[in-house]
Scaffold this active site. Sequence first.
Site, PDB file in Angstrom:
ATOM      1  N   CYS A  98       0.876  -1.186   0.000  1.00 61.17           N
ATOM      2  CA  CYS A  98       0.000   0.000   0.000  1.00 61.17           C
ATOM      3  C   CYS A  98       0.903   1.222   0.000  1.00 61.17           C
ATOM      4  O   CYS A  98       1.059   1.889   1.016  1.00 61.17           O
ATOM      5  CB  CYS A  98      -0.916  -0.004   1.213  1.00 61.17           C
ATOM      6  SG  CYS A  98      -1.785  -1.562   1.505  1.00 61.17           S
ATOM      7  N   ALA A  99       1.503   1.526  -1.142  1.00 60.67           N
ATOM      8  CA  ALA A  99       2.670   2.407  -1.184  1.00 60.67           C
ATOM      9  C   ALA A  99       2.345   3.892  -1.161  1.00 60.67           C
ATOM     10  O   ALA A  99       3.204   4.703  -0.799  1.00 60.67           O
ATOM     11  CB  ALA A  99       3.510   2.098  -2.422  1.00 60.67           C
ATOM     12  N   PRO A 148       1.296   7.649  -0.191  1.00 65.46           N
ATOM     13  CA  PRO A 148       1.793   8.504  -1.278  1.00 65.46           C
ATOM     14  C   PRO A 148       3.277   8.344  -1.591  1.00 65.46           C
ATOM     15  O   PRO A 148       3.803   9.075  -2.421  1.00 65.46           O
ATOM     16  CB  PRO A 148       1.507   9.911  -0.751  1.00 65.46           C
ATOM     17  CG  PRO A 148       1.648   9.787   0.724  1.00 65.46           C
ATOM     18  CD  PRO A 148       1.113   8.417   1.069  1.00 65.46           C
ATOM     19  N   GLY A 149       3.986   7.437  -0.916  1.00 64.21           N
ATOM     20  CA  GLY A 149       5.338   7.106  -1.353  1.00 64.21           C
ATOM     21  C   GLY A 149       6.461   7.384  -0.388  1.00 64.21           C
ATOM     22  O   GLY A 149       7.627   7.127  -0.716  1.00 64.21           O
ATOM     23  N   GLU A 180       0.095   0.403  -5.533  1.00 66.01           N
ATOM     24  CA  GLU A 180      -0.876   1.397  -5.049  1.00 66.01           C
ATOM     25  C   GLU A 180      -2.163   1.275  -5.861  1.00 66.01           C
ATOM     26  O   GLU A 180      -2.121   1.195  -7.089  1.00 66.01           O
ATOM     27  CB  GLU A 180      -0.297   2.811  -5.168  1.00 66.01           C
ATOM     28  CG  GLU A 180      -1.260   3.924  -4.886  1.00 66.01           C
ATOM     29  CD  GLU A 180      -1.980   3.800  -3.549  1.00 66.01           C
ATOM     30  OE1 GLU A 180      -3.215   3.983  -3.524  1.00 66.01           O
ATOM     31  OE2 GLU A 180      -1.304   3.509  -2.537  1.00 66.01           O
ATOM     32  N   ASP A 195      -5.198  -3.357  -7.054  1.00 60.78           N
ATOM     33  CA  ASP A 195      -5.780  -3.645  -5.747  1.00 60.78           C
ATOM     34  C   ASP A 195      -4.828  -4.532  -4.953  1.00 60.78           C
ATOM     35  O   ASP A 195      -4.503  -5.652  -5.369  1.00 60.78           O
ATOM     36  CB  ASP A 195      -7.133  -4.345  -5.934  1.00 60.78           C
ATOM     37  CG  ASP A 195      -7.923  -4.459  -4.642  1.00 60.78           C
ATOM     38  OD1 ASP A 195      -7.317  -4.455  -3.560  1.00 60.78           O
ATOM     39  OD2 ASP A 195      -9.161  -4.582  -4.717  1.00 60.78           O
ATOM     40  N   ASP A 204       1.395  -1.322   4.963  1.00 58.47           N
ATOM     41  CA  ASP A 204       1.036  -0.128   5.752  1.00 58.47           C
ATOM     42  C   ASP A 204      -0.406   0.193   5.374  1.00 58.47           C
ATOM     43  O   ASP A 204      -0.673   0.989   4.472  1.00 58.47           O
ATOM     44  CB  ASP A 204       1.980   1.012   5.406  1.00 58.47           C
ATOM     45  CG  ASP A 204       1.744   2.245   6.261  1.00 58.47           C
ATOM     46  OD1 ASP A 204       0.845   2.210   7.119  1.00 58.47           O
ATOM     47  OD2 ASP A 204       2.442   3.248   6.059  1.00 58.47           O
ATOM     48  N   CYS A 227      -0.898   3.539  11.302  1.00 60.93           N
ATOM     49  CA  CYS A 227      -0.676   4.784  12.023  1.00 60.93           C
ATOM     50  C   CYS A 227      -1.859   5.005  12.956  1.00 60.93           C
ATOM     51  O   CYS A 227      -2.522   6.033  12.929  1.00 60.93           O
ATOM     52  CB  CYS A 227      -0.520   5.947  11.051  1.00 60.93           C
ATOM     53  SG  CYS A 227       0.057   7.450  11.894  1.00 60.93           S
TER      54      CYS A 227
END
Length: 530
Positions: free
Chosen positions: A333-334, A336-337, A358, A385, A403, A456
């Site tokens: 789940c990259a 925004p990088g 992503e 996906d 993540d 997070c």
Amino acid sequence: MSGREGGHSGGAPRGGGHGGGPRGGDRGGSGGPSRRNERGRERNRPQGQREWSRTAPRERTRRADPARLVAFEVLRAVSAEDAYANLVLPARIRHHRLDRRDAGFATELAYGALRSRGTLDAVLSRCVDRPLDQLDPAVLDLLRLGAYQLLSMRVPAHAALDETVGLTRAVAGAGPSSLVNAVLRRVSARGLDEWLDEVTGDLADETERTALRHAHPAWIVRALRQALVAHGRKPDEIDALLDADNAAPVVNLVALPGLGSLDDALAAGAEPGPLVEGSALSGGGDLGRWSAVREGTVRVQDAGSQLVARAVAAVPVGERDADDHHEAWLDLCAGPGGKAALLGALAAQKGATLLANEAAPHRADLVRQALRPVPEQVWEVRTGDGREAGTALGRQFDRVIADVPCTGLGALRRRPESRWRRSPADLAELGPLQRQLLDAAIDATAPGGVVGYVTCSPHPAETTVVVEDALRRRSDIEPIDAGAALDAVALKPLGAGQGPTAQLWPHVHGTDAMFLALFRKLPTSGGKTA
């Protein structure tokens, strides 16, 4: 806190034109006794309680102070467009060409008003003659900005009143400025502690009182207290945690290993980061003045995010069959990088490759931009996906980091508006997705490989419950001590481990509340159990 007073803050408090008190009152004219004196000037306070305005109408502030205008535009974008303050603010600062001092003031005012919305609204509701939801939304945002200056910033009351009324005149007109002036004068009659005593005085529930005093929704206060206990901490740490959420966060920088240098930042006054190699703490300002930031080899990234990425990259993996095997890594789940860029740089140092996946095309573009400084032969970006990664990719990886999307309760200090957008319903909605993504990450991992599950958020429903569920359902994974893995890449012991998982905290470690669980993929072919 700021000592900035604004461009026209030297004069006496300025009156509010034709408005009566905040709860209505006689406006003069044919409907009641006149409130004008022999010079035609109108009283701005009710008889016996308020003094004459000492500023003639032609002298009142009619312009918008640029810093306050930026803060207002941020609040309007968040309220009206569901925008993210951290994305809107830099663009508005550049648009209005604020210098460093004004940019700092605008940042503190916008973020502070967004964070404190619940408390500010409780105070304002005592000072307005109608429900707040019946006010024009722009006027309500103006009132929040003025009230925050009066109650929580080192801005003289006359400056806060003057400049907020002037801003209102510029963006909303003379009519609303009368209301804003009258309401803010009532707010200014008491300090923050007095107001908090009043608005919490009738609340019997301790959590509700704590929520109002610390400007958090009550459900988040309950959730964070529960999270403290779930991760082995004491529930009475809640006040310190909420205070940390409300503190302006220090800008964390990371130099991409082997690619970036912090020399310019350190020469400009940044301090070496105390937790992670290659990191620094900056006072902020225009980071784009440094070439390394413009080039992307130095990035803004919370130390907690740096730690979990480095831990996943450092945990030993099992031996693969081929002697010349080069590790393959997957960031599931990259977007925004940020972590992808750090992982890509670490992969380049270790002779590994990184596939950054992503789901959203626009976020995939952000990942490509973040990875641009990393040698292009090291990385690849895929749009798809993540839940299908276990089968759609057609290969397995030595290291996978998931993540996953979460409520973001661990980054409330950096995303000031998010606490008011989230609800308990989000937990129920995100839970199945988090489990599916963790399953896909495990399926995409080669035997002996490492899986990192990251959120997070410290909420048990997004952290320990998901991990326990995976260990109960699957026979092809075993936990790895995540606390020890974090300590191995940190510059000092963190003490973040609780059982096999690890939880960082703003009030303990000075990071976002990042959660990390690590698994090793077992060399079995079964995959799942009932």
